[in-house]
Design a protein around this motif. Structure first.
Motif, PDB file in Angstrom:
ATOM      1  N   ARG A  38       0.821  -1.211   0.000  1.00  0.00           N
ATOM      2  CA  ARG A  38       0.000   0.000   0.000  1.00  0.00           C
ATOM      3  C   ARG A  38       0.856   1.262   0.000  1.00  0.00           C
ATOM      4  O   ARG A  38       0.476   2.281  -0.569  1.00  0.00           O
ATOM      5  N   HIS A  39       2.043   1.175   0.626  1.00  0.00           N
ATOM      6  CA  HIS A  39       2.929   2.339   0.633  1.00  0.00           C
ATOM      7  C   HIS A  39       3.529   2.565  -0.756  1.00  0.00           C
ATOM      8  O   HIS A  39       3.659   3.691  -1.220  1.00  0.00           O
ATOM      9  N   TYR A  40       3.892   1.468  -1.402  1.00  0.00           N
ATOM     10  CA  TYR A  40       4.381   1.590  -2.781  1.00  0.00           C
ATOM     11  C   TYR A  40       3.276   2.122  -3.686  1.00  0.00           C
ATOM     12  O   TYR A  40       3.511   2.960  -4.551  1.00  0.00           O
ATOM     13  N   ARG A  70      -1.351   7.199 -16.117  1.00  0.00           N
ATOM     14  CA  ARG A  70      -2.079   6.010 -15.696  1.00  0.00           C
ATOM     15  C   ARG A  70      -3.401   5.938 -16.453  1.00  0.00           C
ATOM     16  O   ARG A  70      -3.933   6.963 -16.903  1.00  0.00           O
ATOM     17  N   ILE A  71      -3.933   4.737 -16.578  1.00  0.00           N
ATOM     18  CA  ILE A  71      -5.212   4.509 -17.248  1.00  0.00           C
ATOM     19  C   ILE A  71      -6.264   4.183 -16.190  1.00  0.00           C
ATOM     20  O   ILE A  71      -6.074   3.242 -15.405  1.00  0.00           O
ATOM     21  N   THR A 161      -0.489  -3.470  -6.481  1.00  0.00           N
ATOM     22  CA  THR A 161      -0.716  -2.740  -5.234  1.00  0.00           C
ATOM     23  C   THR A 161      -2.221  -2.549  -5.069  1.00  0.00           C
ATOM     24  O   THR A 161      -2.981  -2.696  -6.031  1.00  0.00           O
ATOM     25  N   PRO A 162      -2.678  -2.191  -3.871  1.00  0.00           N
ATOM     26  CA  PRO A 162      -4.111  -1.927  -3.697  1.00  0.00           C
ATOM     27  C   PRO A 162      -4.613  -0.756  -4.531  1.00  0.00           C
ATOM     28  O   PRO A 162      -5.803  -0.641  -4.801  1.00  0.00           O
ATOM     29  N   GLN A 163      -3.713   0.148  -4.934  1.00  0.00           N
ATOM     30  CA  GLN A 163      -4.108   1.316  -5.722  1.00  0.00           C
ATOM     31  C   GLN A 163      -4.113   1.041  -7.223  1.00  0.00           C
ATOM     32  O   GLN A 163      -4.566   1.883  -7.996  1.00  0.00           O
ATOM     33  N   GLY A 164      -3.605  -0.092  -7.645  1.00  0.00           N
ATOM     34  CA  GLY A 164      -3.602  -0.411  -9.066  1.00  0.00           C
ATOM     35  C   GLY A 164      -2.414  -1.265  -9.459  1.00  0.00           C
ATOM     36  O   GLY A 164      -1.536  -1.572  -8.641  1.00  0.00           O
ATOM     37  N   LEU A 165      -2.404  -1.665 -10.729  1.00  0.00           N
ATOM     38  CA  LEU A 165      -1.267  -2.371 -11.301  1.00  0.00           C
ATOM     39  C   LEU A 165      -0.311  -1.361 -11.919  1.00  0.00           C
ATOM     40  O   LEU A 165      -0.724  -0.278 -12.347  1.00  0.00           O
ATOM     41  N   LEU A 198      -9.292  -3.195  -9.530  1.00  0.00           N
ATOM     42  CA  LEU A 198      -8.334  -2.135  -9.205  1.00  0.00           C
ATOM     43  C   LEU A 198      -8.598  -0.937 -10.101  1.00  0.00           C
ATOM     44  O   LEU A 198      -8.993  -1.094 -11.261  1.00  0.00           O
ATOM     45  N   PRO A 199      -8.372   0.277  -9.626  1.00  0.00           N
ATOM     46  CA  PRO A 199      -8.791   1.453 -10.384  1.00  0.00           C
ATOM     47  C   PRO A 199      -7.893   1.851 -11.544  1.00  0.00           C
ATOM     48  O   PRO A 199      -8.356   2.462 -12.503  1.00  0.00           O
TER      49      PRO A 199
END
Length: 239
Positions: A38-40, A70-71, A161-165, A198-199
């Motif tokens: 999550r930090h990454y 980012r997409i 990551t939880p924020q995306g690939l 993932l967003p």
């Protein structure tokens, strides 16, 4: 962010590999620091990138040409050319592997580098070099293989990551330009991010006017981190 303080390092100025007559400087996260996924992911959202053990962001004193992009995967729809690419590669199997044949990967990587960067020395990449590329700094790494039957045609190294690939590195058989394997790998990573709900899929840096990076704005909608804010970039932004 990280519970313990992050030590940051700033590299000395060096010749920019993207734009002539410019210098590049890079901010590095302490290579000895273990990052949770999550930090990454937070760092990705702030414009950072990973290469092996190094998590970095360009921070050049007199230039801000490098734009992290980012997409937003749930809003993405393939255009006509991308739909043709999907049809051309419908005979390929895409599979996430956990125990890859690293020697097979390295052979493909060397051929790719010899075609893409001839004379640069990178075509002599070793198995150890490649294993270092996969080193994950405690984020999850997905290795996506693309095969036609038993033949390996492409590999996408993708951070999770939880924020995306994050599309960290892709290499492929350079003798098959009609397949547009680089484009196909991005399309498959978009689908993988969707599948995992993932967003975003992060594509690294884009530079306006750079022909080598122009492909990134063809995946619409695409967002760029400009002035500290993520904002939409048009399909013709590279001009």
């Amino acid at each position: 962010m990280q519970s313990s303080p992050i030590n940051w390092y700033l590299t000395a100025p060096q010749t920019c590999p993207y734009l002539e007559d410019r210098e590049m400087q890079t901010v590095l996260v302490d290579p000895a620091l273990s990052l949770e996924d999550r930090h990454y992911g937070d760092l990705l959202a702030r414009g950072f990138r990973r290469s092996g053990q190094f998590v970095y962001r360009h921070q050049c004193p007199r230039c801000n040409a490098c734009v992290p992009v980012r997409i937003p995967v749930h809003a993405f729809r393939p255009n006509r050319a991308q739909r043709r690419c999907l049809r051309r590669n419908a005979d390929l199997d895409a599979c996430i592997v956990t125990q890859p044949d690293l020697d097979e990967h390295v052979q493909l990587l060397r051929r790719y580098l010899a075609s893409r960067h001839p004379g640069g020395g990178m075509e002599h990449t070793t198995r150890t070099d490649y294993a270092g590329m996969l080193s994950d700094r405690n984020c999850g790494v997905l290795l996506i293989e693309f095969r036609r039957g038993p033949v390996l045609l492409a590999v996408a190294v993708t951070d999770h990551t939880p924020q995306g690939l994050s599309a960290m590195y892709t290499f492929f058989d350079h003798d098959l330009p009609e397949r547009s394997l680089g484009t196909f790998a991005i399309l498959q990573q978009i689908e993988e991010a969707r599948h995992r709900d993932l967003p975003h899929l992060y594509l690294g840096y884009w530079i306006p006017g750079s022909g080598k990076m122009g492909y990134k704005t063809r995946f619409q909608p695409v967002e760029g981190l400009i002035g500290g804010r993520w904002q939409r970039l048009g399909a013709g932004a590279n001009g």
